[in-house]
Design a protein around this motif. Sequence first.
Motif, short mmCIF file in Angstrom:
data_model
loop_
_atom_site.label_atom_id
_atom_site.label_comp_id
_atom_site.label_asym_id
_atom_site.label_seq_id
_atom_site.Cartn_x
_atom_site.Cartn_y
_atom_site.Cartn_z
N ARG A 38 13.65 0.50 -0.77
CA ARG A 38 12.42 0.07 -0.12
C ARG A 38 12.67 -1.28 0.54
NH1 ARG A 38 11.18 1.94 -5.05
NH2 ARG A 38 11.12 -0.17 -5.91
N ILE A 39 12.36 -1.39 1.85
CA ILE A 39 12.59 -2.61 2.61
C ILE A 39 11.25 -3.22 2.99
CG2 ILE A 39 13.65 -3.63 4.67
CD1 ILE A 39 15.63 -2.56 2.62
N CYS A 40 11.08 -4.50 2.75
CA CYS A 40 9.85 -5.20 3.09
C CYS A 40 9.76 -5.37 4.60
CB CYS A 40 9.80 -6.56 2.40
SG CYS A 40 8.41 -7.61 2.90
N ASN A 59 1.63 -1.20 0.08
CA ASN A 59 1.87 -0.16 1.06
C ASN A 59 0.67 -0.11 2.00
OD1 ASN A 59 2.54 2.08 2.55
ND2 ASN A 59 1.96 3.55 0.96
N CYS A 60 0.81 -0.69 3.19
CA CYS A 60 -0.28 -0.70 4.16
C CYS A 60 0.31 -0.84 5.55
CB CYS A 60 -1.28 -1.81 3.88
SG CYS A 60 -0.54 -3.40 3.56
N LEU A 61 -0.48 -0.43 6.55
CA LEU A 61 -0.04 -0.43 7.95
C LEU A 61 1.27 0.34 8.12
CD1 LEU A 61 -0.86 -4.10 9.06
CD2 LEU A 61 -2.26 -2.05 9.28
N HIS A 97 6.39 -7.12 0.33
CA HIS A 97 6.20 -8.02 -0.80
C HIS A 97 4.79 -8.60 -0.69
CE1 HIS A 97 10.75 -8.41 -0.58
NE2 HIS A 97 10.54 -8.04 -1.84
N PRO A 98 4.10 -8.81 -1.79
CA PRO A 98 2.75 -9.38 -1.69
C PRO A 98 2.71 -10.70 -0.93
CG PRO A 98 3.12 -8.54 -3.90
CD PRO A 98 4.45 -8.45 -3.19
N GLN A 99 3.72 -11.54 -1.12
CA GLN A 99 3.72 -12.83 -0.44
C GLN A 99 4.12 -12.72 1.03
OE1 GLN A 99 5.74 -11.87 -2.78
NE2 GLN A 99 7.89 -12.40 -2.37
N CYS A 100 4.62 -11.54 1.46
CA CYS A 100 5.04 -11.37 2.85
C CYS A 100 3.95 -10.76 3.72
CB CYS A 100 6.29 -10.49 2.92
SG CYS A 100 7.76 -11.26 2.20
N PHE A 101 2.93 -10.19 3.11
CA PHE A 101 1.84 -9.60 3.89
C PHE A 101 0.85 -10.71 4.23
CE2 PHE A 101 -2.07 -6.97 4.32
CZ PHE A 101 -1.64 -6.22 5.40
#
Length: 462
Positions: A101-103, A117-119, A124-128
């Motif tokens: 899985r790649i962010c 998992n969106c869009l 990663h939570p901190q990357c969204f």
Amino acid sequence: MGWLNKIFKGSNQRHPMGNEHYHHNGGYYDNYPHEHSEPTDADHTQEPSTSEEETWNGKENEEVDRVIALSILEEENQRPETNTGAFSFSFLSTTCHYWHRICAGCNMEIGHGRYLNCLNALWHPQCFRCYGCSHPISEYEFSTSGNYPFHKACYRERFHPKCDVCSLFISTNHAGLIEYRAHPFWVQKYCPSHEHDATPRCCSCERMEPRNTGYFELNDGRKLCLECLDSSVMDTFQCQPLYLQIQEFYEGLNMTVEQEVPLLLVERQALNEAREGERNGHYHMPETRGLCLSEEQTVRTVRKRSKGNWSGNMITEQFKLTRRCEVTAILILFGLPRLLTGSILAHEMMHAWMRLKGFRPLSQDVEEGICQVMAHKWLEAELAAGSRNSNAASSSSSSYGGVKKGPRSQYERKLGEFFKHQIEADASPVYGDGFRAGRLAVNKYGLRRTLEHIQMTGRFPV
């Protein structure tokens, strides 16, 4: 789960299945490594196997895990997509070590732990992060513009329309729709309530007065925005150079006004009183801005104001109009910008020219229409001359390091375009339809032939 059924159909054994733990916590999933449960008597019905059998069972378990993962993904791909404006999550298998899985934010691999998992991507939570403020989005719901996510508050701040008058977000109506008014030329957006709460408009450009910007109030109660005030013509003395320029414009068209017609700038009350004293004439409502008089009257004119002092020291005097010809005077409302004053003067000058040339009494749409054509032609000539001067100034500044023209000249040009737009878009049957019919005739036959036809027939040529 078709593949899974086929595998189980050919086996009488029960296999210990791995436990996958997904904890939905405010839009997040906790993803733990695959764990096999300890077998119990209920889990296994077969006898203990040999080492070879144990090896075979291990391979078969791994194959079952892989098929389960493929089946889950197949179901997810067949599920219809929905766009609710909130995070959308799907259960992704963690049993197969072949997939990574790649962010989508940092392009790094997502290991064990929480992820989003969106869009149509994993994060990663901190990357969204919000495209507006660059802070992570931790709320369950978010907004999008294109492929960019936003906090709902950031989206509102950037995309929800604000009122240009009160600077507040424009509220929704009873149907939940954003409803606002907008000026057709300036595109000034404002709440519908401002049309009924006595919010003043500029008497020149018609824009509403913003709450944080005060308009200038003239002596007769009209209000003028600061941009229009910058080029306003305030008294009769100040208007004389413009009057000479309009006369030269007519001379350039071989339409010299042979009689000397007095030009007076007046307040609104004096203009209305002079209008009442005229026997004939059609006046553009809601407010008359200019008059070509043919009757003897006494009017109060704004003779002169102190330079740089807009609010006081306005010198007015009584001026007696004597009838020496068919035209006694031209009256213009004081305090309007130079381009608007000039277009009104060009309009009234056409009335004077036709009366002095002995034109028969014309229908209102023909007389006012051809006068509007002349006002429009003067604005076109003035804007074209301004463009040439601007180009010359730009060339000079590039050669000698001069300063470019500031916002004032840009606004004046925009203001001139607005006055042209007012003439072109006028919906009145006299001024609007008359202008369009006159302009069509002039474009087809030329100004001289059109005027000759009007003088002979009283109508526009077709």
